[in-house]
Scaffold this active site. Structure first.
Site, PDB file in Angstrom:
ATOM      1  N   ARG B  16     -41.574  39.404  -0.746  1.00  0.00           N
ATOM      2  CA  ARG B  16     -42.174  40.728  -0.509  1.00  0.00           C
ATOM      3  C   ARG B  16     -42.363  40.967   0.991  1.00  0.00           C
ATOM      4  NH1 ARG B  16     -48.735  40.696  -1.557  1.00  0.00           N
ATOM      5  NH2 ARG B  16     -49.096  38.541  -0.980  1.00  0.00           N
ATOM      6  N   SER B  43     -49.849  45.550  -0.637  1.00  0.00           N
ATOM      7  CA  SER B  43     -49.458  44.433  -1.511  1.00  0.00           C
ATOM      8  C   SER B  43     -47.947  44.324  -1.631  1.00  0.00           C
ATOM      9  CB  SER B  43     -50.041  44.626  -2.922  1.00  0.00           C
ATOM     10  OG  SER B  43     -51.438  44.519  -2.914  1.00  0.00           O
ATOM     11  N   GLU B  64     -48.117  55.805 -10.748  1.00  0.00           N
ATOM     12  CA  GLU B  64     -46.740  55.323 -10.637  1.00  0.00           C
ATOM     13  C   GLU B  64     -45.729  56.331 -11.178  1.00  0.00           C
ATOM     14  OE1 GLU B  64     -49.230  53.601 -12.038  1.00  0.00           O
ATOM     15  OE2 GLU B  64     -49.630  52.078 -10.514  1.00  0.00           O
ATOM     16  N   PHE B  89     -46.270  47.341 -13.257  1.00  0.00           N
ATOM     17  CA  PHE B  89     -46.754  48.731 -13.285  1.00  0.00           C
ATOM     18  C   PHE B  89     -45.609  49.703 -13.010  1.00  0.00           C
ATOM     19  CE2 PHE B  89     -50.599  46.386 -11.490  1.00  0.00           C
ATOM     20  CZ  PHE B  89     -51.035  46.039 -12.751  1.00  0.00           C
ATOM     21  N   HIS B 115     -44.910  41.145  -6.955  1.00  0.00           N
ATOM     22  CA  HIS B 115     -45.777  40.418  -7.898  1.00  0.00           C
ATOM     23  C   HIS B 115     -45.056  40.142  -9.216  1.00  0.00           C
ATOM     24  CE1 HIS B 115     -48.474  41.815  -4.857  1.00  0.00           C
ATOM     25  NE2 HIS B 115     -49.455  41.086  -5.345  1.00  0.00           N
ATOM     26  N   ASP B 123     -54.672  36.269 -10.678  1.00  0.00           N
ATOM     27  CA  ASP B 123     -54.942  37.626 -11.161  1.00  0.00           C
ATOM     28  C   ASP B 123     -54.631  37.803 -12.644  1.00  0.00           C
ATOM     29  OD1 ASP B 123     -56.108  38.746  -8.961  1.00  0.00           O
ATOM     30  OD2 ASP B 123     -54.226  39.501  -8.109  1.00  0.00           O
ATOM     31  N   GLN B 127     -51.271  41.486 -14.506  1.00  0.00           N
ATOM     32  CA  GLN B 127     -50.605  41.792 -13.232  1.00  0.00           C
ATOM     33  C   GLN B 127     -49.203  41.190 -13.122  1.00  0.00           C
ATOM     34  OE1 GLN B 127     -53.006  43.602 -11.122  1.00  0.00           O
ATOM     35  NE2 GLN B 127     -53.898  43.448 -13.157  1.00  0.00           N
ATOM     36  N   ARG B 173     -44.625  37.228  -4.758  1.00  0.00           N
ATOM     37  CA  ARG B 173     -45.824  37.183  -3.928  1.00  0.00           C
ATOM     38  C   ARG B 173     -45.936  35.896  -3.105  1.00  0.00           C
ATOM     39  NH1 ARG B 173     -51.901  36.271  -5.941  1.00  0.00           N
ATOM     40  NH2 ARG B 173     -52.990  37.193  -4.165  1.00  0.00           N
TER      41      ARG B 173
END
Lengths: 277, 318
Positions: B16, B43, B64, B89, B115, B123, B127, B173
């Site tokens: 990322r 993020s 989104e 998401f 992620h 998390d 997630q 991540r």
């Protein structure tokens, strides 16, 4: 304005007849949902509110119209035919295999269609993106999005309304074709989203509520909206589903008449009715 | 410990981070690139671009669906629109928008899911993007890229922006081992052979490429020569590399940080069964949601480590 209201009214009649002919020829489609939107679409395409070039559909400086209530696409095909994008006869291939006149707008197959729609709720977001894109390119162009009132049930519409309130594109106009019905009944019974104008106003939009089946009202509302440059504008266009042939639909016992074409016999009557009024 | 360490690879940046740095750098050269964010740019790492080019950046809030369609609207005005969120998401919340606003009209939208996988750790499962590749691959005409290290991610980002049309880029991540030298060759749809071998081919992508290298290192000790293919592009899949591997090594193990259904394993199996059917085994998350925990603990518990790959290889070698 170069075009008179009377001329626009005559054009609207043409559009109505095209809508009925093409959906009856197709044997399916949404004529009543298309008929409610006719005055606004007529005003947009023939009242001088949109700049477009049928011979150069991707002209960079054009204004754009997104029909978010994509099932009403016969109204758009009718207007585009009258505008010279293609012949009226061609629209009679609506919904047939191989025809570019698909049941819902498909921008890949038809230049001049500005968004592929049919999954309700996405058009306003697409229009917001286009309005922002025009702004980046310093174009003096405007995006007009037409949604249904049933479509306002979709949460994404309000995501877009809020975001437009943030970015304040002065070149974005949404026309809510509030015809009062959705698939299974009256919008007030299925999910009452009223007051609609208040909701858009709360997000920072300029709003107007007009009789959207009155040609003069449609023109007046678009005149006001297109002169506002500092925030997005919303026109609640109060219409009637099936406007133009309502007595015939009433006689059929179905004022919603959702998602079904007129029989050939009824279509003939409807066209005669439009001509005589 | 990190994947690739046993093979002597150095630890590098998270994919990322590499995406974010590359996007900012490329943004300077490409004025047509715009970013739409759903308030997770710090993020997903679109933030450096957004800070450098605020006039080309749009944070639409935690929405989104709207983000994806706004990106499509910008793309229909000739922009190269990049939007990103957590993989789950982005693909799950905005799937209809990816389908109707992006894939169907072939919009030049690059959607980037960070992620990904269970290695996000603490998390927890809400997630973790573990179904994203399957969803992205199901969209007609959409290319799907899962880069394995920071260097490749930078190259993939450049290739993605240069390519016209919808692309899904999956990033991670956690920091990952450096597999490639700077300036390495990267072509969408062209797998990279990281290690040659004749007994089995381990096909992996993302975080699991480093683990595959470690498994190959381990297998070599017992005389098993494993080929390792970095299948960074799942769609379009590199059929040629798969067919060659099936012919030459006669066994294939597919490794991914994703659910069993619809990911790299499914895509490779479709090719193998149609061309050169050979014994196959799979290392993936299976058919379950994971849980909160430390990343390595989770990877071990859910069988996504070199030992699990070694076991899978042994199962096909017999």
């Amino acid at each position: 304005m170069a075009v008179s209201i009377e001329e626009l009214k005559a054009k609207a009649k043409q559009l109505r007849k095209h809508i009925i002919r093409m959906t009856t020829a197709a044997g399916s489609g949404h004529p009543s949902s298309s008929l409610s939107a006719v005055e606004m679409i007529t005003a947009l395409y023939f009242g001088g509110f949109m700049k477009y070039r049928p011979q150069e559909p991707h002209w960079a400086a054009r204004d754009r119209f997104i029909l978010s209530k994509g099932h009403a696409v016969p109204a758009l095909y009718a207007a585009m035919a009258e505008a010279g994008y293609f012949t009226v006869e061609a629209t009679l291939s609506l919904r047939k295999l191989g025809s570019v006149f698909e049941g819902h707008p498909n921008m890949l197959r038809m230049p001049g269609i500005e968004a592929s729609t049919g999954s309700l709720g996405q058009g306003l977001s697409l229009g917001l993106g286009q309005a922002l894109g025009m702004h980046l390119d310093k174009l003096d162009s405007r995006v007009f999005v037409m949604t249904g009132d049933g479509e306002l049930d979709e949460g994404q519409v309000w995501e877009a309304a809020a975001a437009a309130g943030k970015f304040k594109p002065g070149n974005l106009t949404v026309i809510v074709d509030q015809n009062g019905y959705q698939q299974t009944g009256a919008t007030k019974d299925v999910l009452d989203m009223r007051p609609i104008a208040d909701k858009f106003a709360a997000f920072g939009w300029h709003t107007q509520t007009v009789n959207g089946n009155c040609q003069a009202n449609a023109v007046a509302a678009l005149t006001i909206a297109t002169n506002i440059k500092d925030r997005p504008t919303c026109i609640i266009s109060q219409t009637q589903k099936g406007f133009g042939i309502l007595p015939l639909l009433e006689a059929e016992g179905d004022l919603n008449y959702h998602g079904k074409p007129l029989s050939p016999a009824l279509a003939e009557k409807a066209i005669a009715f439009i001509d005589s009024n | 410990m990190y994947y690739g360490e046993l093979s002597g690879l150095k630890l590098g940046a998270a994919t990322r981070d590499a995406f974010g740095d590359a996007l900012k750098e490329l943004g300077a050269k490409h004025p047509e690139v715009v970013v739409v964010d759903a308030d997770v740019g710090n993020s997903t790492r679109t933030e450096p671009f957004m800070k450098a080019f605020p006039e080309r950046s749009f944070n639409v809030g935690i929405a989104e669906s709207n983000m994806v369609s706004v990106a499509a609207g910008l793309a229909s005005c000739g922009k190269t629109a990049v939007c990103s969120s957590f993989a789950t998401f982005l693909l799950s919340n905005a799937f209809d928008q990816l389908r109707m606003s992006v894939a169907f009209p072939k919009m030049n939208v690059k959607f980037v899911g960070s992620h990904s996988g269970i290695s996000i750790g603490e998390d927890g499962p809400s997630q973790m993007g573990i179904e994203d590749v399957s969803l992205a691959c199901s969209l007609p005409g959409v290319k799907v890229i899962v880069p394995s290290d920071a260097v490749q991610t930078a190259a993939a980002t450049a290739a993605m922006l240069a390519d016209h049309g919808p692309i899904y880029l999956r990033t991670g991540r956690s920091k990952v081992a450096i597999l490639y030298p700077n300036g390495c060759d990267f072509k969408i749809g062209k797998a990279i052979q990281l290690r040659d071998g004749s007994d089995v081919t381990i096909i992996a992508n993302g975080l699991m490429v480093g683990a595959a290298m470690d498994a190959a290192t381990e297998l070599a000790k017992s005389g098993v020569n494993a080929r390792v293919l970095d299948m960074h592009t799942i769609k379009p899949i590199d059929e040629e590399a798969i067919v060659k591997a099936a012919r030459e090594t006669q066994r294939i193990v597919v490794v991914e940080e994703h659910l069993a259904h619809g990911g790299l394993g499914s895509v490779v199996a479709t090719v193998v069964s149609r061309t050169v059917p050979v014994p196959m085994a799979y290392v993936n998350v299976g058919d379950c949601f994971a849980e909160s925990g430390d990343p390595q603990g989770l990877l071990d518990k859910y069988g996504l480590n070199p030992a699990a790959i070694v076991a899978a290889v042994k199962s096909v070698i017999g």
